[in-house]
Design a protein around this motif. Structure first.
Motif, mmCIF file in Angstrom:
data_model
loop_
_atom_site.group_PDB
_atom_site.id
_atom_site.type_symbol
_atom_site.label_atom_id
_atom_site.label_comp_id
_atom_site.label_asym_id
_atom_site.label_seq_id
_atom_site.Cartn_x
_atom_site.Cartn_y
_atom_site.Cartn_z
ATOM 1 N N THR A 174 9.415 57.127 95.309
ATOM 2 C CA THR A 174 9.127 55.724 95.533
ATOM 3 C C THR A 174 8.134 55.222 94.492
ATOM 4 O O THR A 174 7.273 55.982 94.026
ATOM 5 C CB THR A 174 8.553 55.494 96.942
ATOM 6 N N SER A 175 8.258 53.948 94.130
ATOM 7 C CA SER A 175 7.266 53.332 93.251
ATOM 8 C C SER A 175 6.038 52.896 94.038
ATOM 9 O O SER A 175 5.028 52.514 93.445
ATOM 10 C CB SER A 175 7.880 52.118 92.531
ATOM 11 N N GLY A 176 6.130 52.954 95.353
ATOM 12 C CA GLY A 176 5.015 52.571 96.217
ATOM 13 C C GLY A 176 4.222 53.779 96.683
ATOM 14 O O GLY A 176 4.098 54.781 95.980
ATOM 15 N N ASP A 177 3.694 53.689 97.886
ATOM 16 C CA ASP A 177 2.877 54.753 98.465
ATOM 17 C C ASP A 177 3.781 55.774 99.158
ATOM 18 O O ASP A 177 4.478 55.431 100.122
ATOM 19 C CB ASP A 177 1.906 54.147 99.483
ATOM 20 N N PRO A 178 3.811 57.034 98.692
ATOM 21 C CA PRO A 178 4.703 58.032 99.299
ATOM 22 C C PRO A 178 4.478 58.227 100.795
ATOM 23 O O PRO A 178 5.435 58.411 101.544
ATOM 24 C CB PRO A 178 4.391 59.306 98.507
ATOM 25 N N LYS A 179 3.235 58.182 101.227
ATOM 26 C CA LYS A 179 2.968 58.385 102.646
ATOM 27 C C LYS A 179 3.603 57.272 103.483
ATOM 28 O O LYS A 179 4.256 57.531 104.508
ATOM 29 C CB LYS A 179 1.460 58.438 102.906
ATOM 30 N N ALA A 180 3.436 56.031 103.035
ATOM 31 C CA ALA A 180 4.035 54.902 103.745
ATOM 32 C C ALA A 180 5.558 54.975 103.681
ATOM 33 O O ALA A 180 6.249 54.675 104.665
ATOM 34 C CB ALA A 180 3.544 53.584 103.145
ATOM 35 N N PHE A 181 6.064 55.379 102.527
ATOM 36 C CA PHE A 181 7.515 55.525 102.380
ATOM 37 C C PHE A 181 8.064 56.529 103.387
ATOM 38 O O PHE A 181 9.052 56.276 104.069
ATOM 39 C CB PHE A 181 7.857 55.952 100.954
ATOM 40 N N ASP A 182 7.408 57.690 103.470
ATOM 41 C CA ASP A 182 7.888 58.748 104.363
ATOM 42 C C ASP A 182 7.899 58.291 105.818
ATOM 43 O O ASP A 182 8.800 58.636 106.587
ATOM 44 C CB ASP A 182 7.023 60.003 104.219
ATOM 45 N N GLU A 183 6.902 57.498 106.197
ATOM 46 C CA GLU A 183 6.813 57.038 107.583
ATOM 47 C C GLU A 183 7.958 56.105 107.945
ATOM 48 O O GLU A 183 8.488 56.156 109.054
ATOM 49 C CB GLU A 183 5.467 56.340 107.812
ATOM 50 N N HIS A 184 8.354 55.244 107.013
ATOM 51 C CA HIS A 184 9.411 54.281 107.281
ATOM 52 C C HIS A 184 10.799 54.839 106.991
ATOM 53 O O HIS A 184 11.769 54.474 107.659
ATOM 54 C CB HIS A 184 9.201 53.015 106.437
ATOM 55 N N ALA A 185 10.901 55.712 105.998
ATOM 56 C CA ALA A 185 12.210 56.136 105.503
ATOM 57 C C ALA A 185 13.036 56.870 106.546
ATOM 58 O O ALA A 185 14.264 56.761 106.560
ATOM 59 C CB ALA A 185 12.030 57.018 104.261
ATOM 60 N N SER A 186 12.363 57.612 107.418
ATOM 61 C CA SER A 186 13.109 58.377 108.414
ATOM 62 C C SER A 186 13.914 57.469 109.340
ATOM 63 O O SER A 186 14.962 57.868 109.861
ATOM 64 C CB SER A 186 12.153 59.248 109.233
ATOM 65 N N ILE A 187 13.461 56.230 109.532
ATOM 66 C CA ILE A 187 14.180 55.277 110.373
ATOM 67 C C ILE A 187 15.544 54.966 109.756
ATOM 68 O O ILE A 187 16.549 54.825 110.458
ATOM 69 C CB ILE A 187 13.373 53.975 110.539
#
Length: 272
Positions: free
Chosen positions: A248-261
């Protein structure tokens, strides 16, 4: 020849993960790299030139990671950047690389989902304003009448995980009503944004039972299977270890939290 090239999957954010999920389910043995440009999403309200610039930068990043084939799992990028990349950038700089989108595969099969030949398309402002679906569908099926509806509130609701709350109901029904008010003969509605499948439980309650509501994941996955069968020169270069990488070009931690959805399972991403 080395079989060392992963398939690149690009989206402006999370939505492309719904298409990626379908591709992995259909073709689990290949290696994949997913890139979400979350730092600059959503793309829907950006200009043509901006979307082209952002998309090309991300495609070139995937090329640098070894991808010979990149799927733009993003309707806005497919509508506003794909043609220029295919006609200008690939011949000039990357003649051996391929970039595919999600609009043409959907347009090619839309006829099999409608009997009235009246189809609704729901997407971002960028996708709707580009007229890409109207043009592509009419290229294959000139007898089909296409009605479009932009849904600017849907992506923010989904990306903030508010889409299944009762507060989202107004915006979901509002856009559906605006589409159906254009014609009472619409019998097929295409969700022309890869975020929108997450709204399916509520959309099924809003739309009458006789209306087919289409998501793109399986359509694009089937199209990719067909493409690889028709292009063995590409297929034979692809790595087949079942590996998946996420960036992700953004924050990996935030990405991981949302991506699973969107992807349906937990994942770990890296920084672009």
């Amino acid at each position: 020849m080395q079989h060392s090239s992963p398939i690149g999957i690009f989206d402006s954010g999370y939505g492309g993960l719904t298409v990626f999920r379908s591709i992995v389910d259909k073709l689990p043995g290949y290696d994949y790299i997913y890139l979400g440009d979350n730092a600059r999403s959503p793309y829907g309200d950006h200009s043509f030139d901006t979307i082209y610039k952002y998309t090309l930068e991300c495609v070139e990043w995937l090329f640098a990671k070894g991808c010979q084939l990149v799927i733009l799992a993003c309707n806005t990028a497919s509508a506003k950047a794909l043609r220029t990349i295919q006609q200008k950038d690939l011949p000039a700089k990357y003649p051996d690389r391929r970039v595919l989108g999600v609009i043409r595969p959907t347009a090619e099969v839309i006829d099999s989902y409608t009997q009235s030949k009246q189809v609704g398309v729901m997407g971002t402002r960028g996708t709707v304003n580009s007229q890409s679906y109207l043009l592509e569908i009419n290229k294959f099926f000139p007898e089909i009448k296409v009605y479009q509806q932009s849904c600017p509130m849907w992506v923010p609701l989904i990306e903030n995980n508010e889409h299944l709350q009762s507060g989202a109901d107004f915006f979901i029904k509002e856009y559906c009503d605006q589409l159906l008010n254009q014609s009472d003969e619409i019998d097929c509605v295409l969700l022309a944004c890869t975020h929108y499948p997450l709204l399916m439980p509520k959309l099924k309650k809003v739309f009458p039972d006789h209306i087919n509501v289409l998501t793109q994941g399986e359509i694009v996955a089937n199209s990719l299977v067909d493409y690889l069968e028709r292009h063995p020169e590409i297929e034979e270069q692809l790595a087949k270890h079942g590996q998946r990488e996420f960036y992700t070009s953004g924050d990996p931690k935030a990405f991981d939290e949302h991506a699973s959805i969107f992807f349906g399972e937990a994942l770990k991403s890296g920084k672009m």
